[in-house]
Enzyme design. Structure first.
Site, PDB file in Angstrom:
ATOM      1  N   ASP A 156       0.791  -1.233   0.000  1.00 40.44           N
ATOM      2  CA  ASP A 156       0.000   0.000   0.000  1.00 40.44           C
ATOM      3  C   ASP A 156       0.827   1.288   0.000  1.00 40.44           C
ATOM      4  O   ASP A 156       1.750   1.436   0.809  1.00 40.44           O
ATOM      5  CB  ASP A 156      -0.879   0.061   1.251  1.00 40.44           C
ATOM      6  CG  ASP A 156      -1.729  -1.172   1.456  1.00 40.44           C
ATOM      7  OD1 ASP A 156      -1.722  -2.058   0.586  1.00 40.44           O
ATOM      8  OD2 ASP A 156      -2.389  -1.253   2.501  1.00 40.44           O
ATOM      9  N   GLU A 325     -10.583  -1.798   3.699  1.00 37.16           N
ATOM     10  CA  GLU A 325      -9.255  -1.284   4.038  1.00 37.16           C
ATOM     11  C   GLU A 325      -9.022   0.070   3.377  1.00 37.16           C
ATOM     12  O   GLU A 325      -9.748   0.482   2.470  1.00 37.16           O
ATOM     13  CB  GLU A 325      -8.164  -2.259   3.558  1.00 37.16           C
ATOM     14  CG  GLU A 325      -8.169  -3.603   4.245  1.00 37.16           C
ATOM     15  CD  GLU A 325      -6.970  -4.445   3.857  1.00 37.16           C
ATOM     16  OE1 GLU A 325      -6.263  -4.876   4.766  1.00 37.16           O
ATOM     17  OE2 GLU A 325      -6.744  -4.668   2.652  1.00 37.16           O
TER      18      GLU A 325
END
Length: 607
Positions: A156, A325
C-alpha cells in the site's frame, strides 16, 4: 558446541585493495566487501544460532530463499534488542541477499540471535559482512516509469503528502525480503511525480507492533503543538491488536519522532486500521476515517492527538465479500462546475469484481459528522482491472488537485509474481474528477498531466479501415516495452472492435470494444508468464457509454498495461509478464468493419 569462523575470503572471487582481502560477490551482482571483522557463528541446536560480530561493518548480508519458512532474528547490542525481524534464511539455495544494517551499533559488538534456521543450512556459509549493498537493477521486468522499491517488498501507498515542492510517497515496505512481512514505512520523494529519490525508512516497527498503512497531513497552524508546518503521520501499530499511532517530522519528512503517548486511538475490534486524516473546513476540525472490519468509522479532533467518535458507514452499502481497508475522503466539483460532492473511497479484499482486491467508492454528502451515500443501490469501482488496490490521494496537493496512486497488484498472487529483487510497483498517478452519466455521479481517473513529460517523438499511423484483420508490425524501432498509445476507433457496422498488443513469441494482450453488451475488455490469458497463479490468467471488463466512436490511452511498461477511456469513463490496470516486449498491434473486426482514425505511439522515458 559447533563454532564456525567466517572470513571475507568466502565467495566466488577474491581481490586485494589497500592491503585488505575483499569478497567481490553479491547474489544480485558484483560489489566490494569490507575486510572481515571476526564474524563467528555458534549453533546451539533446535534451529537456534548465535552470530557474534566484532567491530561490525555497515551491513550483514542475509541470504534469502523464498520457498522456506521464516526465521526469527534478534539484533542485540549491550544485551538490549535494538532490532528484530523475520527473514527466510536460505536452507538449500540463495535467491538473493538483503542487508541487515549494523550501523546503529556504532562499532560495538553485535550479537545476532537467530531462531528457526537449521544448523546445516546454506545461509551460514553465505552470510557476509559489507560496507555497501548493491541495488543496481537486475530485473528485466522492473518498470521504467512506475515507482518501485530499490529492493524488497512493497504494498500500500501510505502517508502521501505534498510540501514545499515535494511529493512524499511512503509505502508498506519489507526491507528483509521480496515477500510481505516486517512492515515499515518506506519513503521516496519527487518534484514531478515521475523521478523518485529513495530515502531511508521513515517509520520502523517498535514495541507496539509493525507499521501498517496510514496518512500524513501538514499541520500549518500547529494545532498539534509539534511545530508550525510539521508533517504529522498517522499509522496503525499492528501486533495482536491494531491501534492508531502518531509520529511527526519538523524537517520536511526526513526524520520522524514517534509521539510519546502512543497509541492515540484504540478499539476492541480486531480489524481497526489505515487512518486517513483530512481537514474539514466547514467545521474547522480534523477528520479521521478508519477501516473497521466491514465498515468505516469517522472521528473528529481539534488537535490531531485527541479523537472523538462521530459515526459509522457501511452497513448495506457497496461490496462486502472481504475486509474493508485503506479509506479516503475528499470533495470534488461535479462536471467541473460549482456544485461539489464528497467521495468516500473504500478498498476491499477479497471481493473485487474480478476476484481478489479492488477499490470501490461512494459519492454523497459529508457534514463533518456523517457521510451519506447518494446511490446506496449501486456499487461503483474506481478501476476495472485486476491490479489496482489500496488507492489513496495526496494530502495538500497543489492547485487544489486530487491526485491518486494505487498499489499495482492483487493479494491473490502479489507474493508470487515473477520478480525477485523487488516485488510490486505503483500505478501511474491519476487526477480524479466527478462526472454525471444517466443521472448518476461517477469518479473519473485520468493520467496526471505530468505524464506528458515522458513522451518522446510520436510515430503516427494514417487512418485505416479494419474489415477483417490489419497488422501494424512495428510500434517502436527499438522495442523497450515502455510506450503510450493514443487510439481512436469508429464502428462502421462492427459489433466487436478488437486489437491486441503482440510480440514475436506469440504472447499478446487482447483488448476489445464490444458494442453488443457495451463493455471494454482486456484479456491477458496469453500475455506471457501466467502460471505462477491460478487466478492470474483472466480477462477484465469495464462498462462503456453508448456510441460508435471511442478514444483510448494505453500506458505500457515492462510489466503492466493501463487503459484509460479518452473521456474519463473508465480506467483499467493489469499486470503482464511477457518474455519480450510487445511491439506490434493486430486489429480484428467482427460483424462488420471499423476505422482506426487515430493511432499514435509515443516512446516513454524519464525526463
Amino acid at each position: 558446541m559447533n563454532l564456525i569462523k567466517k572470513t571475507a575470503l568466502h565467495g566466488k572471487h577474491m581481490c586485494v585493495a589497500t592491503g585488505l582481502a575483499l569478497c567481490c560477490w553479491l547474489g544480485m551482482g558484483n560489489t566490494a566487501y569490507a575486510a572481515d571483522t571476526r564474524l563467528a557463528i555458534e549453533h546451539l541446536g533446535d534451529g537456534q544460532s548465535i552470530v557474534r560480530i566484532e567491530h561490525p561493518s555497515s551491513y550483514l548480508l542475509l541470504p534469502v530463499e523464498e520457498g522456506v519458512e521464516e526465521s526469527k532474528v534478534y539484533v542485540i547490542v549491550n544485551n538490549e534488542v535494538i532490532k528484530n525481524l523475520n527473514v527466510r534464511l536460505a536452507r538449500k539455495q540463495v535467491d538473493y541477499f538483503v542487508p541487515l544494517s549494523l550501523q546503529a551499533a556504532n562499532g560495538q559488538l553485535v550479537v545476532v540471535n537467530v531462531q528457526l534456521a537449521p544448523g546445516g543450512s546454506i545461509c551460514w556459509d553465505e552470510m557476509k559482512l559489507s560496507d555497501t549493498f548493491d541495488t543496481t537493477n537486475r530485473e528485466p521486468l522492473r518498470p521504467t516509469y512506475h515507482f518501485s522499491p530499490a529492493y524488497g517488498w512493497m504494498n500500500d501507498p501510505n502517508g502521501m503528502v505534498y510540501k514545499d515542492g515535494e511529493y512524499h510517497l511512503f509505502y508498506q515496505y519489507n526491507p528483509y525480503g521480496s515477500m510481505w512481512g516486517n512492515m515499515h514505512w518506506g519513503h521516496a520523494v519527487s518534484r514531478d511525480l515521475l523521478n523518485w529519490e529513495h530515502l531511508p525508512v521513515a517509520i520502523a516497527p517498535d514495541a507496539l507492533g509493525a507499521i501498517f498503512s496510514g496518512s500524513c497531513v501538514v499541520d500549518s497552524e500547529n494545532t498539534a503543538g509539534f511545530g508550525k508546518g510539521a508533517i504529522i503521520a498517522f499509522y496503525t501499530s499492528a501486533s495482536e491488536r491494531q491501534m492508531q499511532s502518531l509520529a511527526y517530522s519538523t524537517d520536511n519528512g526526513r526524520t520522524f519522532k514517534k509521539y510519546e503517548r502512543n497509541p492515540i486511538l484504540t478499539s476492541d475490534q480486531r480489524d481497526f486500521r489505515d487512518p486517513k486524516v483530512i481537514w474539514h473546513e466547514e467545521t474547522q476540525r480534523w477528520i479521521m476515517v478508519l477501516a473497521v472490519g466491514q465498515e468505516l468509522q469517522l472521528y473528529s479532533s481539534p488537535n490531531l492527538r485527541e479523537w472523538t467518535y462521530e459515526s459509522s458507514f457501511g452497513e448495506g452499502e457497496g461490496a462486502h465479500a472481504g475486509v474493508w481497508e485503506c479509506p479516503d475522503l475528499f470533495e470534488l466539483p461535479v462536471d467541473g462546475g460549482p456544485q461539489k460532492k464528497w467521495v468516500l473511497v473504500c478498498n476491499i479484499n477479497p471481493g473485487g469484481p474480478f476476484g481478489g482486491s479492488a477499490t470501490q467508492y461512494f459519492v454523497g454528502s459529508f457534514d463533518g459528522k456523517r457521510f451519506v451515500n447518494e446511490s446506496p443501490a449501486l456499487t461503483k469501482w474506481m478501476d476495472y482491472g485486476k491490479d489496482h488496490y489500496a488507492t489513496v490521494t495526496w494530502s495538500n496537493a497543489p492547485d487544489n488537485r486530487t491526485i491518486a496512486l494505487a498499489w499495482m497488484s492483487n493479494w491473490e498472487y502479489a507474493n508470487f509474481v515473477p520478480t525477485k529483487q523487488f516485488r510490486s510497483a505503483n500505478s501511474v498517478p491519476r487526477d480524479l474528477a466527478l462526472f454525471t452519466r444517466n443521472g448518476q455521479t461517477y469518479l473519473s481517473s485520468t493520467p496526471s498531466p505530468e505524464l506528458l513529460k515522458l513522451r518522446d517523438k510520436a510515430t503516427t499511423t494514417s487512418s485505416f479501415k479494419v474489415a477483417r484483420t490489419h497488422e501494424v508490425n512495428t510500434l517502436l524501432p527499438q522495442p523497450t516495452g515502455t510506450f503510450e498509445i493514443e487510439l481512436t476507433v469508429q464502428s462502421n457496422g462492427a459489433n466487436v472492435m478488437r486489437f491486441a498488443l503482440c510480440n514475436s513469441k506469440g504472447e499478446e494482450v487482447e483488448m476489445r470494444y464490444n458494442l453488443l453488451d457495451h463493455h471494454f475488455v482486456m484479456d491477458r490469458r496469453k500475455s506471457g508468464q501466467v502460471d505462477f497463479s491460478k487466478s492470474f490468467a483472466t480477462a477484465t471488463s469495464a462498462p462503456l457509454a453508448s456510441g460508435k466512436t471511442f478514444t483510448l490511452r494505453l500506458f505500457v511498461d515492462k510489466c503492466s498495461v493501463e487503459a484509460f477511456d479518452g473521456k474519463g469513463g473508465f480506467a483499467m490496470t493489469n499486470l503482464v509478464f511477457p518474455s519480450e516486449p510487445y511491439n506490434s498491434l493486430r486489429f480484428t473486426a467482427e460483424g462488420g468493419a471499423y476505422t482506426v482514425t487515430n493511432l499514435k505511439v509515443y516512446p516513454l522515458r524519464l525526463p
